[in-house]
Design an enzyme around this catalytic site. Structure first.
Site, mmCIF file in Angstrom:
data_model
loop_
_atom_site.group_PDB
_atom_site.id
_atom_site.type_symbol
_atom_site.label_atom_id
_atom_site.label_comp_id
_atom_site.label_asym_id
_atom_site.label_seq_id
_atom_site.Cartn_x
_atom_site.Cartn_y
_atom_site.Cartn_z
ATOM 1 N N LYS A 16 0.818 -1.211 0.081
ATOM 2 C CA LYS A 16 -0.091 0.020 -0.025
ATOM 3 C C LYS A 16 0.791 1.250 -0.080
ATOM 4 C CE LYS A 16 -2.049 -1.243 3.899
ATOM 5 N NZ LYS A 16 -1.351 -2.490 4.121
ATOM 6 N N ARG A 91 -10.183 0.587 7.885
ATOM 7 C CA ARG A 91 -9.595 -0.972 8.386
ATOM 8 C C ARG A 91 -10.626 -1.762 9.086
ATOM 9 N NH1 ARG A 91 -3.850 0.060 8.329
ATOM 10 N NH2 ARG A 91 -2.984 -1.656 9.013
ATOM 11 N N ARG A 130 12.098 -5.430 4.832
ATOM 12 C CA ARG A 130 11.607 -3.908 4.612
ATOM 13 C C ARG A 130 12.596 -3.029 5.445
ATOM 14 N NH1 ARG A 130 5.720 -1.544 5.744
ATOM 15 N NH2 ARG A 130 6.041 -2.451 7.530
ATOM 16 N N ARG A 163 11.156 -1.196 10.844
ATOM 17 C CA ARG A 163 10.072 -0.742 11.579
ATOM 18 C C ARG A 163 9.868 -1.492 12.885
ATOM 19 N NH1 ARG A 163 4.825 0.711 8.123
ATOM 20 N NH2 ARG A 163 3.672 -0.893 9.707
ATOM 21 N N ARG A 174 -0.289 -9.034 12.989
ATOM 22 C CA ARG A 174 -0.886 -8.116 11.987
ATOM 23 C C ARG A 174 -1.743 -8.755 10.966
ATOM 24 N NH1 ARG A 174 4.530 -4.950 10.698
ATOM 25 N NH2 ARG A 174 3.075 -4.029 9.138
HETATM 26 P P1 AP5 Z 1 4.742 -1.611 1.922
HETATM 27 O O1 AP5 Z 1 4.416 -0.811 0.767
HETATM 28 O O2 AP5 Z 1 5.419 -0.892 3.078
HETATM 29 O O3 AP5 Z 1 3.623 -2.444 2.442
HETATM 30 P P2 AP5 Z 1 2.049 -1.972 3.099
HETATM 31 O O4 AP5 Z 1 1.276 -2.736 2.365
HETATM 32 O O5 AP5 Z 1 2.251 -0.455 3.038
HETATM 33 O O6 AP5 Z 1 2.354 -2.497 4.642
HETATM 34 P P3 AP5 Z 1 2.575 -1.851 5.869
HETATM 35 O O7 AP5 Z 1 3.316 -2.916 7.015
HETATM 36 O O8 AP5 Z 1 2.913 -0.592 6.197
HETATM 37 O O9 AP5 Z 1 0.923 -2.115 6.104
HETATM 38 P P4 AP5 Z 1 0.077 -2.311 7.644
HETATM 39 O O10 AP5 Z 1 -0.992 -1.744 7.126
HETATM 40 O O11 AP5 Z 1 0.553 -3.286 8.304
HETATM 41 O O12 AP5 Z 1 0.757 -0.682 8.342
HETATM 42 P P5 AP5 Z 1 0.378 0.722 8.707
HETATM 43 O O13 AP5 Z 1 1.494 1.678 8.410
HETATM 44 O O14 AP5 Z 1 -0.858 0.866 7.773
HETATM 45 O O15 AP5 Z 1 5.718 -2.860 1.382
HETATM 46 C C1 AP5 Z 1 6.352 -3.774 2.211
HETATM 47 C C2 AP5 Z 1 7.898 -4.202 1.718
HETATM 48 O O16 AP5 Z 1 7.645 -4.733 0.572
HETATM 49 C C3 AP5 Z 1 8.693 -2.822 1.622
HETATM 50 O O17 AP5 Z 1 9.970 -3.413 1.889
HETATM 51 C C4 AP5 Z 1 8.470 -2.562 -0.100
HETATM 52 O O18 AP5 Z 1 9.785 -1.981 -0.474
HETATM 53 C C5 AP5 Z 1 8.394 -3.949 -0.403
HETATM 54 N N1 AP5 Z 1 7.431 -4.086 -1.588
HETATM 55 C C6 AP5 Z 1 6.437 -3.265 -1.752
HETATM 56 N N2 AP5 Z 1 6.013 -3.660 -3.042
HETATM 57 C C7 AP5 Z 1 6.674 -4.295 -3.782
HETATM 58 C C8 AP5 Z 1 6.618 -5.243 -4.884
HETATM 59 N N3 AP5 Z 1 5.671 -4.874 -5.863
HETATM 60 N N4 AP5 Z 1 7.651 -5.951 -5.202
HETATM 61 C C9 AP5 Z 1 8.592 -6.224 -4.373
HETATM 62 N N5 AP5 Z 1 8.514 -5.563 -3.195
HETATM 63 C C10 AP5 Z 1 7.901 -4.836 -2.965
HETATM 64 O O19 AP5 Z 1 -0.354 0.467 10.017
HETATM 65 C C11 AP5 Z 1 0.481 0.287 11.184
HETATM 66 C C12 AP5 Z 1 -0.192 -0.006 12.563
HETATM 67 O O20 AP5 Z 1 -0.943 1.159 12.701
HETATM 68 C C13 AP5 Z 1 -1.348 -0.896 12.536
HETATM 69 O O21 AP5 Z 1 -0.794 -2.217 12.898
HETATM 70 C C14 AP5 Z 1 -2.203 -0.306 13.525
HETATM 71 O O22 AP5 Z 1 -1.759 -0.676 14.729
HETATM 72 C C15 AP5 Z 1 -2.185 1.074 13.141
HETATM 73 N N6 AP5 Z 1 -3.072 1.662 12.305
HETATM 74 C C16 AP5 Z 1 -2.905 2.256 11.037
HETATM 75 N N7 AP5 Z 1 -4.138 2.576 10.191
HETATM 76 C C17 AP5 Z 1 -4.977 2.094 11.201
HETATM 77 C C18 AP5 Z 1 -6.536 2.322 11.020
HETATM 78 N N8 AP5 Z 1 -7.042 2.685 9.920
HETATM 79 N N9 AP5 Z 1 -7.219 1.594 12.192
HETATM 80 C C19 AP5 Z 1 -6.778 1.263 13.238
HETATM 81 N N10 AP5 Z 1 -5.209 1.207 13.356
HETATM 82 C C20 AP5 Z 1 -4.560 1.560 12.418
#
Ligand code: AP5
Length: 216
Positions: A16, A91, A130, A163, A174
């Site tokens: 994402k 979410r 990552r 992270r 997660r």
């Molecule tokens: P990346 O693009 O970072 O993946 P992502 O889907 O963004 O993964 P996240 O871990 O950020 O998602 P998340 O939903 O767990 O975390 P968030 O920060 O939203 O890609 C991952 C890796 O793969 C990278 O190294 C990248 O380079 C590589 N990659 C990407 N695409 C690739 C490709 N095509 N080919 C090869 N490699 C690739 O949330 C964190 C925490 O915040 C949650 O656990 C929760 O506690 C809280 N939170 C956030 N939003 C909410 C909400 N709306 N409600 C409640 N709690 C929330």
């Protein structure tokens, strides 16, 4: 004109943030990542950050009321005809319903919900490798998207690190939380004719091109 928005939905590690980074560079979308906003709040030591940190460290979701407060505040800043790209929001069904109600109130339109589809194995591999720049937040992967120099950010020369919630145990938690609390949104948006499935397991640029084509 009125506010318009798209949503990037997907399991942890689906890509994402990576997609959002590329799309915002090529479009007028304002990137709204609730994960990034919460991490900023933690770094700034705000009350929201202190509350969120407890949940994030465990891989649990932050309570809906905290999330809605920060998202609504963000909507106030964008102006009446802003284009938003939500990453990691909504979410839960409650977040989705309240977002709908708020959009109806503002005459805003949600045009696309992209489900970035990857297997559990791909999520695990991506999150384990990552690396994030401590200074500018740029996102790398030790094998798939490596920096030119190991451990150093290509953009600003900052130090790359993992992270705190990318430990193996927290990643597994997660992924479980995604299945239990977020996967239900797929049916919710499918019913409304907004959901588009995107295979996000291939190379980054192919997935970006796929999404850009669907946005035209
Ligand atoms: P990346 O693009 O970072 O993946 P992502 O889907 O963004 O993964 P996240 O871990 O950020 O998602 P998340 O939903 O767990 O975390 P968030 O920060 O939203 O890609 C991952 C890796 O793969 C990278 O190294 C990248 O380079 C590589 N990659 C990407 N695409 C690739 C490709 N095509 N080919 C090869 N490699 C690739 O949330 C964190 C925490 O915040 C949650 O656990 C929760 O506690 C809280 N939170 C956030 N939003 C909410 C909400 N709306 N409600 C409640 N709690 C929330």
């Amino acid at each position: 004109m009125s506010i318009q928005a798209i949503v990037l939905l997907g399991a942890p590690g689906a890509g994402k943030g990576t997609m959002a980074e590329a799309i915002r560079g090529a479009t007028a979308f304002i990137h709204v990542s609730t994960g990034d906003m919460l991490r900023e709040a933690i770094n700034a030591g705000t009350p929201v950050g202190r509350e969120a940190e407890v949940f994030m460290r465990q891989g649990a979701l932050v309570p809906d009321e905290v999330i809605l407060k920060i998202v609504m505040a963000r909507l106030e800043q964008g102006g009446p005809d802003a284009l938003y790209m939500f990453d990691g929001f909504p979410r839960t069904l409650e977040q989705a319903r309240l977002m709908d109600a708020e959009f109806t109130r503002r005459g805003a339109k949600l045009s696309h919900v992209f489900l970035l589809d990857v297997s559990r194995a791909v999520s695990l591999e991506r999150l384990g490798g990552r690396r994030i720049c401590r200074r500018c937040g740029a996102n790398f992967h030790v094998r798939n998207i490596p920096p030119k120099k190991a451990g150093i950010c290509d953009n600003c020369g900052g130090e790359l690190s993992q992270r705190p919630d990318d430990s193996r145990a927290t990643i597994l938690k997660r992924l479980e939380v995604f299945q239990q609390q977020t996967a239900g949104l797929v049916a919710y948006y499918e019913k409304r004719g907004l959901l588009q499935r995107v295979d996000s397991s291939g190379p980054r640029d192919e997935t970006v091109a796929d999404i850009m084509k669907r946005l035209q």
